[in-house]
Write a protein that holds these residues in place. Structure first.
Motif, mmCIF file in Angstrom:
data_model
loop_
_atom_site.group_PDB
_atom_site.id
_atom_site.type_symbol
_atom_site.label_atom_id
_atom_site.label_comp_id
_atom_site.label_asym_id
_atom_site.label_seq_id
_atom_site.Cartn_x
_atom_site.Cartn_y
_atom_site.Cartn_z
ATOM 1 N N LEU A 137 1.064 -0.941 -0.453
ATOM 2 C CA LEU A 137 0.307 0.221 0.186
ATOM 3 C C LEU A 137 0.602 0.932 -0.014
ATOM 4 C CD1 LEU A 137 -2.839 -1.054 2.486
ATOM 5 C CD2 LEU A 137 -3.012 -0.552 -0.117
ATOM 6 N N LEU A 138 1.875 1.098 1.061
ATOM 7 C CA LEU A 138 2.770 2.345 0.628
ATOM 8 C C LEU A 138 3.400 2.479 -0.883
ATOM 9 C CD1 LEU A 138 4.190 2.169 4.446
ATOM 10 C CD2 LEU A 138 2.820 3.671 3.465
ATOM 11 N N ILE A 139 3.942 2.060 -1.299
ATOM 12 C CA ILE A 139 4.348 1.918 -2.263
ATOM 13 C C ILE A 139 4.064 2.318 -3.743
ATOM 14 C CG2 ILE A 139 5.520 -0.004 -4.314
ATOM 15 C CD1 ILE A 139 6.520 -1.691 -2.132
ATOM 16 N N GLN A 140 2.870 1.645 -3.628
ATOM 17 C CA GLN A 140 1.650 2.634 -4.432
ATOM 18 C C GLN A 140 1.469 3.878 -4.294
ATOM 19 O OE1 GLN A 140 -2.294 -0.367 -4.390
ATOM 20 N NE2 GLN A 140 -0.884 -2.290 -5.145
ATOM 21 N N GLU A 175 5.949 5.305 13.731
ATOM 22 C CA GLU A 175 4.884 5.062 13.730
ATOM 23 C C GLU A 175 3.911 5.800 12.657
ATOM 24 O OE1 GLU A 175 5.296 7.505 17.482
ATOM 25 O OE2 GLU A 175 5.979 5.132 18.502
ATOM 26 N N GLU A 176 4.107 6.961 11.975
ATOM 27 C CA GLU A 176 3.648 7.905 10.751
ATOM 28 C C GLU A 176 3.681 6.818 9.653
ATOM 29 O OE1 GLU A 176 2.307 10.311 10.887
ATOM 30 O OE2 GLU A 176 3.053 10.516 12.780
ATOM 31 N N ALA A 177 4.488 5.954 9.468
ATOM 32 C CA ALA A 177 4.083 4.559 8.254
ATOM 33 C C ALA A 177 3.197 3.502 8.882
ATOM 34 C CB ALA A 177 5.501 3.422 8.850
ATOM 35 N N GLN A 178 2.921 3.455 10.089
ATOM 36 C CA GLN A 178 1.298 2.390 10.163
ATOM 37 C C GLN A 178 0.416 3.296 9.993
ATOM 38 O OE1 GLN A 178 1.622 -0.533 10.974
ATOM 39 N NE2 GLN A 178 3.831 -1.090 11.963
ATOM 40 N N LYS A 179 0.578 4.537 10.670
ATOM 41 C CA LYS A 179 -0.609 5.288 10.751
ATOM 42 C C LYS A 179 -1.469 5.608 9.275
ATOM 43 C CE LYS A 179 0.435 8.395 14.677
ATOM 44 N NZ LYS A 179 0.599 9.186 15.430
ATOM 45 N N MET A 224 -0.668 3.072 6.775
ATOM 46 C CA MET A 224 -0.688 1.993 6.254
ATOM 47 C C MET A 224 -2.061 1.459 6.221
ATOM 48 S SD MET A 224 2.117 -0.703 6.678
ATOM 49 C CE MET A 224 2.870 -0.208 8.919
ATOM 50 N N LYS A 225 -2.813 2.137 7.239
ATOM 51 C CA LYS A 225 -3.723 1.740 8.164
ATOM 52 C C LYS A 225 -4.572 3.159 7.254
ATOM 53 C CE LYS A 225 -6.669 1.528 11.948
ATOM 54 N NZ LYS A 225 -6.463 1.676 13.908
ATOM 55 N N SER A 226 -5.070 3.936 7.243
ATOM 56 C CA SER A 226 -5.639 5.066 6.825
ATOM 57 C C SER A 226 -5.901 4.517 5.621
ATOM 58 C CB SER A 226 -4.719 6.015 5.583
ATOM 59 O OG SER A 226 -5.768 6.921 5.547
ATOM 60 N N LEU A 227 -4.931 3.934 4.429
ATOM 61 C CA LEU A 227 -4.800 4.112 3.097
ATOM 62 C C LEU A 227 -5.861 2.329 2.949
ATOM 63 C CD1 LEU A 227 -0.853 4.282 2.048
ATOM 64 C CD2 LEU A 227 -3.636 5.139 1.100
ATOM 65 N N ARG A 228 -4.939 0.951 3.869
ATOM 66 C CA ARG A 228 -5.965 0.157 3.685
ATOM 67 C C ARG A 228 -7.629 0.353 3.732
ATOM 68 N NH1 ARG A 228 -4.805 -5.221 5.356
ATOM 69 N NH2 ARG A 228 -7.101 -6.710 5.371
#
Length: 263
Positions: free
Chosen positions: A123-126, A244-248, A250-254
């Motif tokens: 998700l982050l890559i996209q 922590e920002e990456a996790q946030k 990822m959750k939002s994109l998911r």
């Protein structure tokens, strides 16, 4: 080797952090520390009495039922080979931790954690690609230099040579470096200023001291003074904030993504 080898370093660390970052688990780990010495002593006696056959053996990764496509993220497939490569790497760490704590490793749970990590990574890559970031050669070289230092190699050229010996082409390495730069840009844009405050640094220092005391300071000596540790603490706290920002994100994109998990 996973095609996303550099990113795997970040997400393996995030996965381990998520798995053991729970406060209750951290407390339990501290409480169990005193029991480990007794357990080791008992295991040593049992090994002497019963021979090598009774000593605990490292488990093997169970991958026999892995589907050809482990997950789909907005139409992009996460294939069996990528999952198995990442899982085997994480499995080694998890198996060692389980053996040290005397607990049984739950491979089904570990598989779910790994596939969720890979989904989040995709998700982050996209998202990074969708925002149109650019990567300069200077930025890519900086990542190589940092990785060379982390792996105790003299230069980025030595690190490149080591990767090529493992079967990676220069083109593949360059592609992943470019992707990593874009990922860094994505997290920086989302997080804004991540410079830690003096209060955060001192809190991290006290936690470091407490952890060493909890572990008995075995072979470590005393923790160096705060001012001496400050540069290391700044890097540590900044990396934690980035995670922590990456996790946030990822959750939002998911929440908006079309994700299908097949494992």
């Amino acid at each position: 080797m996973s095609k996303k080898w550099i990113l795997g370093l970040l997400f393996a660390a995030l996965l381990a952090l998520a798995a053991c970052g729970n406060d209750e688990e951290a407390k339990k780990e501290g409480q169990d520390k005193d029991q480990k010495q007794e357990q080791k002593a008992e295991e040593g006696q049992e090994g002497q009495e019963g021979g090598e056959g009774e000593q605990a053996k490292m488990p093997e990764p169970d991958l026999k039922d892995t589907p050809e496509v482990v997950a789909e993220v907005n139409g992009e497939e996460i294939k069996k080979e990528e999952f198995e490569s990442a899982y085997k790497q994480q499995f080694q760490q998890a198996a060692m931790q389980a053996q040290m704590s005397g607990q049984e490793l739950d491979q089904d749970q570990l598989k779910q954690q790994m596939v969720e990590s890979l989904v989040g990574q995709e998700l982050l890559i996209q998202e990074a690609n969708n925002r149109g970031y650019e990567a300069t050669q200077e930025e890519k070289d900086k990542i190589l230099e940092d990785l060379a230092e982390q792996n105790q190699l003299g230069s980025k050229d030595e690190f490149m040579a080591a990767l090529e010996e493992q079967g990676m082409s220069k083109e593949e390495i360059d592609s992943q470096l470019e992707l990593q730069v874009k990922m860094d840009q994505l997290i920086e844009e989302e997080a804004g200023d991540l410079e830690p405050s003096e209060e955060e640094l001192k809190q991290a220092y006290e936690q470091m001291k407490a952890q060493q005391e909890q572990m008995g300071g075995e072979g470590q000596g005393e923790v160096p003074p705060y001012e001496e540790m400050k540069p290391q603490l700044e890097e540590q706290v900044k990396m934690q904030k980035e995670g922590e920002e990456a996790q946030k994100l990822m959750k939002s994109l998911r929440e908006e993504a079309d994700v299908k998990v097949h494992i």
